[in-house]
Write an enzyme that holds these catalytic residues in place. Structure first.
Site, PDB file in Angstrom:
ATOM      1  N   ASP A  34      -8.871  -4.977  -5.661  1.00  0.00           N
ATOM      2  CA  ASP A  34      -8.690  -3.926  -4.041  1.00  0.00           C
ATOM      3  C   ASP A  34      -9.210  -2.425  -4.455  1.00  0.00           C
ATOM      4  O   ASP A  34      -9.261  -2.117  -5.339  1.00  0.00           O
ATOM      5  CB  ASP A  34      -6.844  -3.804  -4.969  1.00  0.00           C
ATOM      6  CG  ASP A  34      -6.480  -3.304  -3.543  1.00  0.00           C
ATOM      7  OD1 ASP A  34      -7.028  -2.269  -2.719  1.00  0.00           O
ATOM      8  OD2 ASP A  34      -5.180  -3.454  -3.389  1.00  0.00           O
ATOM      9  N   SER A  93       0.639  -1.272   0.198  1.00  0.00           N
ATOM     10  CA  SER A  93       0.096  -0.230   0.037  1.00  0.00           C
ATOM     11  C   SER A  93       0.811   0.811   0.208  1.00  0.00           C
ATOM     12  O   SER A  93       2.163   1.620  -1.385  1.00  0.00           O
ATOM     13  CB  SER A  93      -0.880  -0.135   1.508  1.00  0.00           C
ATOM     14  OG  SER A  93      -1.815   1.115   0.682  1.00  0.00           O
ATOM     15  N   HIS A 100      -7.616  -6.552  -0.651  1.00  0.00           N
ATOM     16  CA  HIS A 100      -6.192  -4.759  -0.568  1.00  0.00           C
ATOM     17  C   HIS A 100      -5.101  -6.115   0.032  1.00  0.00           C
ATOM     18  O   HIS A 100      -4.139  -6.461   0.605  1.00  0.00           O
ATOM     19  CB  HIS A 100      -6.280  -4.369   0.685  1.00  0.00           C
ATOM     20  CG  HIS A 100      -5.914  -3.273   0.513  1.00  0.00           C
ATOM     21  ND1 HIS A 100      -5.532  -2.720  -0.275  1.00  0.00           N
ATOM     22  CD2 HIS A 100      -4.697  -2.488   1.974  1.00  0.00           C
ATOM     23  CE1 HIS A 100      -4.365  -1.295  -0.134  1.00  0.00           C
ATOM     24  NE2 HIS A 100      -3.982  -1.677   0.981  1.00  0.00           N
TER      25      HIS A 100
END
Length: 516
Positions: free
Chosen positions: A455, A229, A485
């Site tokens: 995602d 991320s 995610h």
């Protein structure tokens, strides 16, 4: 996850109900002419996490030999433009390689995202997931500057934060808009009052320089890195600054580096709506009847009505707090981070339709870094501070009003929420650095860039954009056709084989590989 701020939580924040935290980082002073690259780390048994890290117990050892977690503090310049000035302490954690010393490659450093997530607590929470990588690496993570126990940003106290998260984040009239703006100004002023010394020094470029110092002190000639991320943005900035020092690096759940703040927020609105669509389709496709709707559209329509009703009349949550529209939206978003949490969303919606907001509020608390004891980690203050130091644009309520139709088109559920999140940095004490990060890294070794088609927080398109921005021969794109995610922690065998082959044996997968 990337912008907007109100939803930019830790990469593994779908599991943030597990998040504790650990380690040390007090500001201190060193004399002129210090050489921080020569420092020796004092690795000791890890203490229990403090409040800024989320609280909890010390990490449990991993199975097998040398499974004990060790913690240390790395000294880094407070201001990288004044490397001989004051220092801060960066909290580190590691577990030693489980394999033969002759096969050890080095230290694999993790950043799990946020920004604002404590790596010192997240790595041991998921440490067994990386057992294969541990056969040839020491596993290392850290609290980035401003986070956890690394000179943490502090803003409002726990009671004030409860009130902050109860306010209406999707105002419908001038009075509600004024209340939201004033609440944002009060939060930002508290950050300046309580953390003014650290706020100018929490940009991602500062963290990238910390990462290079960490690499050096750990004894590696090149950086071995696993970014998830926001960790992919940090890794990209590192590659741009130090392309010749990139060893093997994996970027998973990839931030789009080409987007500005508005574009990233809009993309995230689409990503969460796409994930909600997938959740609704999955619910009604089950053999048993979906308890929250008769069709996918009915599921989404009922959620929309629930949020509208909560805007008018909140329901009891975790007393004495009430589940508001804003809290429910946060809770729904939290559950979309992982398919494993979809059942919690179903249970939470069923409960809310019966007038009980407990489960959705628990999910929202996880998003906001609130523990069961009512204490907040510094996840949100650090998140805001790093985002606002990085992002140059500043938006007014008039800007949001102009953009609302586009955001609502992108997501009937999350559009308003995302759009109003744009004002978070409007009166921030520190000027933002750039419209978007520069990650061009000509000359760097290959970096494996993994995108997940489902995602919600870092939409799939960001992986291709990152691979392109890193440069030809550097970014190697791999696609995972899945939900949630990130890709590696989905435990998909194809993804894991590609990552293991690359990090452990240097085998770069073919660009464009798709893992079903």
């Amino acid at each position: 996850m990337p912008r907007p701020l109100r939803l930019r939580a830790a990469a593994l924040s779908a599991c943030a109900l597990l998040l504790p935290a650990l380690l040390a980082g007090c500001a201190e002073e060193d004399g002129p002419g210090q050489d921080l690259t020569r420092q020796k780390l004092d690795w000791t048994a890890c203490p229990a996490p403090d409040e800024a890290q989320g609280g909890g117990a010390p990490p449990s050892p991993l199975p097998g030999a040398r499974g004990q977690w060790e913690c240390a503090t790395l000294k880094a310049p407070l201001d990288w433009d004044d490397p001989d000035g004051d220092t801060i302490g960066l909290a580190l954690i590691r577990v030693r390689s489980s394999g033969p010393g002759s096969e050890r490659i080095g230290s694999l450093i993790f950043n799990f995202g946020g920004p604002g997530g404590s790596g010192v607590t997240t790595l041991p929470a998921f440490g067994q997931e990386y057992a294969t990588l541990r056969t040839r690496y020491d596993l290392v993570s850290f609290d980035p500057r401003g986070v956890g126990r690394s000179a943490p940003v502090t803003c409002e106290d726990d009671q004030q934060l409860d009130e902050h998260f109860q306010q209406d984040g999707t105002p419908d009239d001038s009075a509600e808009r004024t209340e939201l703006v004033e609440g944002t100004e009060e939060f930002n002023a508290a950050c300046k009052d309580n953390s003014g010394r650290i706020l100018p020094h929490v940009r991602t470029t500062d963290a990238a320089r910390d990462l290079d110092l960490m690499r050096h002190v750990l004894g590696d000639e090149r950086l071995y890195y696993f970014g998830i991320s926001y960790g992919t943005e940090l890794g990209g900035v590192y590659a741009h600054l130090f392309p010749d020092r990139v060893g093997r690096a994996v970027f998973d759940a990839v931030v789009d580096p080409a987007q500005n703040y508005e574009q990233a927020s809009l993309g995230q609105a689409r990503g969460f709506q796409r994930a909600l669509d997938n959740y609704a389709e999955d619910c009604v496709s089950q053999a048993e009847e979906c308890p929250v709707g008769d069709s996918a559209q009915d599921v989404k329509d009922r959620i929309t009505r629930l949020l509208r009703d909560l805007d008018r009349r909140p329901i009891p949550g975790i007393l004495p707090r009430q589940l508001t529209e804003t809290m429910a939206t946060s809770g729904i978003a939290q559950a979309l981070y992982s398919k494993d949490f979809w059942q919690f969303l179903t249970d939470g919606l069923e409960q809310a339709y019966d007038g009980d907001g407990t489960i959705l509020m628990m999910l929202a608390d996880s998003m906001n870094g609130r523990g069961e004891n009512g204490e907040y980690s510094n996840l949100v203050p650090a998140n805001v501070a790093i985002n606002c130091a990085d992002a140059k644009p500043r938006y007014t309520p008039a800007d949001v009003e102009r953009l609302l139709p586009e955001f609502r088109k992108a997501s009937p559920v999350f559009g308003d929420f995302m759009a109003w999140g744009l004002i978070t940095c409007t009166d921030w004490a520190v000027q933002g650095a750039a419209d978007h990060p520069d990650v061009a890294a000509p000359g760097a070794g290959p970096i494996l860039v993994i995108g997940n088609t489902g995602d919600p927080a870092t939409p799939y398109e960001g992986a291709r954009s990152m691979a392109k921005a890193l440069g030809e021969g550097v970014g190697v794109e791999l696609t995972y056709d899945g939900q949630g995610h990130g890709a590696y922690n989905s435990e998909d065998r194809c993804v894991r084989n590609a990552v293991h082959g690359y990090l452990l044996d240097g085998e770069v997968p073919e660009a464009g590989t798709v893992c079903p």
